[in-house]
Scaffold this active site. Structure first.
Site, short mmCIF file in Angstrom:
data_model
loop_
_atom_site.label_atom_id
_atom_site.label_comp_id
_atom_site.label_asym_id
_atom_site.label_seq_id
_atom_site.Cartn_x
_atom_site.Cartn_y
_atom_site.Cartn_z
CB SER A 83 -0.81 0.04 1.29
OG SER A 83 -1.36 -1.20 1.63
CB SER A 143 -2.15 -1.79 -2.46
OG SER A 143 -2.78 -1.21 -3.56
CD GLU A 196 -1.41 1.87 -4.11
OE1 GLU A 196 -1.33 2.73 -4.97
OE2 GLU A 196 -0.63 0.89 -4.03
#
Lengths: 355, 355, 355, 355
Positions: free
Chosen positions: D237, D275, D277
């Site tokens: 991430s 991830s 983000e």
């Protein structure tokens, strides 16, 4: 695929995945593309039509999704795509001030194919995307007429030209001539091999930002040619059409098309304020019937863990499609003598190596 | 279902669809609800847990969606629900300042059930929803401890109390005592009969806005009781949990849960600025495996034309769940002697007819 | 305001806030509305134009926002409103299949007013909203021509008709005749008195769902008239235009227009699947210059705590605008003899009391 | 700024804009950053706190915005940021399974500073961001305790370390050791000079994708070192915190922070599925009072045409912040002997030139 010199002919390979047969959006089975090019002095514009499959799209809709990278644009039809997750018409690309004409023509085309629309069933959602070609084209003249839309649709074929053609006729890219570009990638998964195809209408960027496979070609070129011209404040836009035969849900497709921005960024874009940057994606894997069914619909989607390959594929294909639009475009002199050089001419003139 | 006098016991029937057996979110097969109530003087708070199915949710996730009606709230976990379209933990409701504790407890609970989390597989996304019970509860004291979350989960059962209970212990509704309410609706479709269940944690509204099945009961009541008290500027929030066994995609589920606002509005809400109004919905029809599969997942979804029935169902169930939270709640005196009357006491005292 | 019998003439007052002078969207200083009505046998359609202020909108844009309640619709221009937070053209309402023509006409109108568009400055973002009037109107014939859009704009005035007029000519509402309706509310704040105006193009709902100020008039009426006709499965849509002179940011305006759904819900809507329900809002309090300024822009916005009054105002005005569209509409017989009764005729015939 | 060898010390300059004095997020006046590092065998984790200004944030909020690049993450507090457009607490970064503890601690910290919270005014919205450090850290052990959050806040200073520190202690980047990185850019506009600062918590990517200023360093390095190790399937991430003193509206800030993805992409990211983000941005230019004012708030924002410079700035600063996190990180051996090499050691060992 089309007799033009493309990026790979300059020995530049983007990414690590294999391309499809034509390295084109039409590598996705059933997808075809047609152009109408209007090029004559201050008229530098046109129409490009993407047909997602060869059947009756209104009756057999495709799972679709849209994503706005930057919304300074006039793309039509995304509200319904977002709500219903389906595409029911071809996608038309043209210049910004011709969207009304294009919408009207596409509606007419759909009405003719489907006599029940507006009588025994509801209406239809035309998808029109646009970029602004006002530098080279007299956009106020609105040269695009309804017949050009019909013609672009009927011109659709698995093999088509890139660069200064169709809706790309008057478009710019990184201060050079831009337009239509395409690319594709193959995705090998445990349960099958799938294709991701991308077509772009490029119309954005300033020369010094241009990067080719990481190489700052734009900066070099600007230093070479800027004795005579000052750098332009080009704004522009990009339309990205993504096609795939991967079985995905609307949500999954949305996740995939959002990743096109990775490829776009790697060509150097900073996504300027004055640009309409819109992605439309569709999957040909499942057809959704227009008519109500008495049973539930059943369909397939990949496991979320399979997504990374699709993310990589769309990033690579977008990056290469943008660069294909650039290397295939030809020099245009248009409105008021405004012009944009062809990248391929500069490559030769300045003996630039892209690798 | 729970020995309490509910809205229908006052001869008020909301809408036109049939309710499920218990007129409860637990009419959706597999759903259970558990409370922990902390009620003692300035402590008027608690925890409510909703278990979406009785298996291992982390390993067999459910299709889920979230919708923010108004975002002045601290609900946790919706980013991942929106991205992945799945739910992998029970849903915990509590007071606003206890969300950290609740999240920590729910993580711990999930770690114990799934020893591979954080070792051989990724992490887990806890879903915590909250309303602010500060008028009746000393919310700064954060009375909720980790064991209360574990306990609420282990208390979960198909039969549960409404009103001044669990997370609803200190909540208000239309200036009266509010809290937990539930309702359900049956949906007869060509391909089967399905259930829509709603549970609310109500904590919003001012008395004069309250409408019961279109009747402006709140205005009448305010006129009757406002000799002594001035109308409060209650703000508050509502959490709406929607469960269904209807086969839907994430997008379809999102469309459905957005319609909860129609029922909410019909009780009189204007959706004030200072409120966290969040809906979480899930469908038990399909289980999505945590582990990557070697094949594509296949699942069913209804045709879009079948959606209207689900829209009607969630509107009706939400309206009735809010009103159930109101008529079942009991009078509470809490922090600093702050109190909120029970609607049921006022009905009796002022001899109000709800029909 | 317009010589028509409106909801308040039936002694029904919605909500608690005062209306503006005309109880109309045009109570917001500078806003005008114009219609073109095309009514003749199978032609039952038209155009309605809303002018947000009387200056050059392209050069002095207004802060604006859009919200999609349900996206089965073709409204154009919202992508740019969302990105830039501004409105730069009049708003045109018409039937679904005429959006292309309307867009083309509005572009032409803007080009004429602003000779620099497409030459020395960028393009323009036309706002076209639509509902589907196919039951009463031969929508496939696309009767709306470019001159009708120009005419509607030049007809714009502070005083205008409601009901079966302009874009509302062929629209339905709760299985009766619907169309254009408007209403307004005054908002007294510490720092000034402001106006919220709403105009709707109503085209949704089934009779038995209709509620007037909480009273289930639709159900009564259906029981009275359904000996002869079966209840229709109307779907339809609603376009909601909200104008205010309240100083707000784009985000605040978006919060406000989202609350229109509370009023819509209280008329009985369940927001069916097959409807395009879109809200466009603008504030006349601040004008945003098109040309780049050398300094920062400065503007005012209300404190978030002031928002509740605006939320109440838009809910009330939307509810009343829908009902005004209903009570002012007249009986229409259109395409294939399809017809929809006027609510006002039924009120008289069945001697219905709305209070 | 901190005695560490940073990207520019390797003679790599990203982009064309000047950096701020420290090339750090703290170049934005008032911003400070504090770490707590927990590093001992299988404990490789920590906390990083970002203080947006040095006054009472709850009473003087900042205009803020959030953007989800990929939502497989558990970041808390974004619902309210999106709705109200303001930030009212420091931002805490830590590991995924410690978000509950961090939220609880941040709530406690805010309660102590503001005794009126939960008594005479509403609650508070804690902002907690996270990445998953499970490869190097025994994340299940949840080593982070409440005092670590308090400590990180009280450690906050304009000068701070990058790399293997604070929340970055156990994080990875492009299969190497990652963690905390920062960078800044100056923006010269007609009306003033402004600063854009970015801080990242990097935890994503596979080695062969790593690009440094366009150069495919990752591929070279992989070929050099992969005799012994197979390439990892890292997911991970990134948390991106953007601070600026540019006067912007919430909408404008949102447009800006979305562009961080251009810089992220240019380091090689394909934004993998697994991830979280997330970008959080704030502007220190305007303080929004918590208490209701009797007048309207007035504030400044840049003209939309000024935005491109901010877009360029955040792209460049994000790209450099990621690379700073990489070049400053140190070799870590953690849980079960898992380890990740330091990029700087490999640079030396393999004599790699970054330019």
């Amino acid at each position: 695929m089309n007799g033009q010199k493309r990026l790979r002919d300059y020995f530049v390979n983007i990414g690590r995945l294999e391309t499809g047969k034509y390295n084109s959006i039409t590598d996705v089975e059933g997808v075809t593309v047609g152009h109408v090019t209007l090029s004559n002095k201050e008229m530098q514009t046109g129409v490009t039509a993407i047909l997602p499959h060869q059947g009756n799209l209104f009756k057999e809709k495709l799972i679709a999704s849209s994503h706005v990278i930057n919304g300074f644009g006039k793309t039509m039809g995304t509200i319904q795509i977002n709500e219903l997750g389906t595409l029911e018409t071809p996608i038309i690309l043209t210049n910004t001030l011709s969207i009304g004409t294009a919408a009207d023509a596409l509606i007419e085309y759909m009405l003719e194919l489907n006599p029940e629309i507006g009588l025994t069933t509801g209406t239809v959602n035309p998808i029109i995307c646009e970029c602004n070609d006002m530098l080279l084209n007299d956009v106020r003249a609105r040269f695009v007429k309804k017949e050009h839309i019909f013609q672009a649709i009927s011109n659709a074929s698995p093999v088509f030209k890139e660069g200064t053609v169709g809706a790309g006729t008057g478009m710019l890219c990184y201060s050079l001539k831009g337009g239509i570009g395409t690319s594709s990638r193959m995705m090998q998964m445990e349960h099958g091999t799938y294709t991701m195809g991308v077509l772009v209408l490029s119309n954005f960027g300033i020369l010094s930002d241009l990067m080719i496979n990481g190489k700052p070609i734009g900066k070099e070129l600007r230093d070479a040619i800027l004795t005579s011209r000052q750098e332009e404040k080009d704004k522009g836009s990009i339309i990205i059409i993504a096609a795939t035969d991967l079985p995905v849900s609307e949500r999954q497709l949305n996740r995939i098309i959002k990743r096109s921005v990775t490829g776009l960024s790697r060509t150097g874009s900073i996504i300027t304020t004055g640009s309409g940057e819109v992605v439309i994606g569709f999957s040909t894997a499942t057809k959704i019937p227009h008519e109500k069914t008495s049973h539930c619909l059943s369909f397939s989607m990949i496991h979320e863990e399979d997504m990374d390959l699709a993310f990589r594929a769309i990033g690579e294909a977008t990056e290469e499609a943008v660069l294909n639009s650039l290397v295939t475009a030809t020099h245009v002199v248009g409105r008021d003598g405004n012009e944009r050089p062809a990248f391929k001419d500069l490559i030769e003139e300045f003996n630039i190596s892209l690798t």
